[in-house]
Write a protein that holds these residues in place. Sequence first.
Motif, PDB file in Angstrom:
ATOM      1  N   GLN A  36       0.838  -1.197   0.000  1.00 54.55           N
ATOM      2  CA  GLN A  36       0.000   0.000   0.000  1.00 54.55           C
ATOM      3  C   GLN A  36       0.874   1.249   0.000  1.00 54.55           C
ATOM      4  N   GLY A  37       0.282   2.328  -0.483  1.00 57.97           N
ATOM      5  CA  GLY A  37       1.018   3.584  -0.536  1.00 57.97           C
ATOM      6  C   GLY A  37       0.069   4.766  -0.504  1.00 57.97           C
ATOM      7  N   ARG A  38       0.594   5.899  -0.097  1.00 56.67           N
ATOM      8  CA  ARG A  38      -0.159   7.150  -0.060  1.00 56.67           C
ATOM      9  C   ARG A  38       0.734   8.248  -0.603  1.00 56.67           C
ATOM     10  N   VAL A  39       0.186   9.047  -1.517  1.00 56.53           N
ATOM     11  CA  VAL A  39       0.917  10.162  -2.108  1.00 56.53           C
ATOM     12  C   VAL A  39       0.098  11.422  -1.873  1.00 56.53           C
ATOM     13  N   ALA A  40       0.722  12.441  -1.288  1.00 60.34           N
ATOM     14  CA  ALA A  40       0.043  13.712  -1.020  1.00 60.34           C
ATOM     15  C   ALA A  40       0.414  14.717  -2.109  1.00 60.34           C
ATOM     16  N   PHE A  41      -0.590  15.168  -2.823  1.00 63.93           N
ATOM     17  CA  PHE A  41      -0.426  16.211  -3.834  1.00 63.93           C
ATOM     18  C   PHE A  41      -0.886  17.533  -3.220  1.00 63.93           C
ATOM     19  N   ASP A  42      -0.592  18.647  -3.878  1.00 61.44           N
ATOM     20  CA  ASP A  42      -1.038  19.947  -3.388  1.00 61.44           C
ATOM     21  C   ASP A  42      -2.554  20.035  -3.286  1.00 61.44           C
ATOM     22  N   GLU A  43      -3.252  19.391  -4.216  1.00 68.94           N
ATOM     23  CA  GLU A  43      -4.704  19.520  -4.257  1.00 68.94           C
ATOM     24  C   GLU A  43      -5.455  18.267  -3.842  1.00 68.94           C
ATOM     25  N   GLY A  44      -4.754  17.297  -3.223  1.00 65.23           N
ATOM     26  CA  GLY A  44      -5.433  16.090  -2.778  1.00 65.23           C
ATOM     27  C   GLY A  44      -4.462  14.983  -2.440  1.00 65.23           C
ATOM     28  N   ALA A  45      -4.991  13.766  -2.336  1.00 63.60           N
ATOM     29  CA  ALA A  45      -4.165  12.615  -1.984  1.00 63.60           C
ATOM     30  C   ALA A  45      -4.607  11.395  -2.773  1.00 63.60           C
ATOM     31  N   CYS A  46      -3.662  10.487  -2.980  1.00 64.49           N
ATOM     32  CA  CYS A  46      -3.909   9.236  -3.680  1.00 64.49           C
ATOM     33  C   CYS A  46      -3.536   8.092  -2.741  1.00 64.49           C
ATOM     34  N   LEU A  47      -4.482   7.191  -2.511  1.00 66.21           N
ATOM     35  CA  LEU A  47      -4.255   6.010  -1.683  1.00 66.21           C
ATOM     36  C   LEU A  47      -4.294   4.788  -2.577  1.00 66.21           C
ATOM     37  N   MET A  48      -3.320   3.896  -2.421  1.00 64.85           N
ATOM     38  CA  MET A  48      -3.232   2.706  -3.261  1.00 64.85           C
ATOM     39  C   MET A  48      -3.055   1.474  -2.385  1.00 64.85           C
ATOM     40  N   ARG A  49      -3.764   0.402  -2.756  1.00 68.44           N
ATOM     41  CA  ARG A  49      -3.650  -0.861  -2.033  1.00 68.44           C
ATOM     42  C   ARG A  49      -3.720  -1.999  -3.038  1.00 68.44           C
ATOM     43  N   ALA A  50      -2.815  -2.961  -2.895  1.00 65.79           N
ATOM     44  CA  ALA A  50      -2.759  -4.084  -3.831  1.00 65.79           C
ATOM     45  C   ALA A  50      -2.995  -5.392  -3.103  1.00 65.79           C
TER      46      ALA A  50
END
Length: 93
Positions: A36-50
Motif C-alpha cells: 500500500q502507498g499514499r501520495v500527497a499532492f497539493d490539491e489532494g491525496a492518492c491512496l493505493m492498495r494491492a
Amino acid sequence: MPISRAVIATDSGARLINRLCKHWAHKLEVEQEESQGRVAFDEGACLMRADGEALTVAIEALDEAALDRLEGVVASHLERMAGKEPLDIVWEN
C-alpha cells in the motif's frame, strides 16, 4: 471533498505501487508499506492498495476540477509504470 476510486485488475499491483511511490518521492510526500502507498499532492491525496488480483486506487481532492486532474495524472503514471501490461482504469465517483 470529492472522492474517486478505481479497482484495476492486475497481479502486479504491489510492484506498481512501489514504482509510483519511488517516482513521486522526489517531489511529493509519500508513505509506503508492503502493498500500500499514499501520495500527497497539493490539491489532494492518492491512496493505493494491492492484493494478488487487483490494485485499488482512491483519490481525494479539494474540488471536482482537482479530482479530474489527479485522475488523469495518476492514470497516466500507472500506465507508464505498467509498461506493456494493459490496465483498464475506470474511475467511479
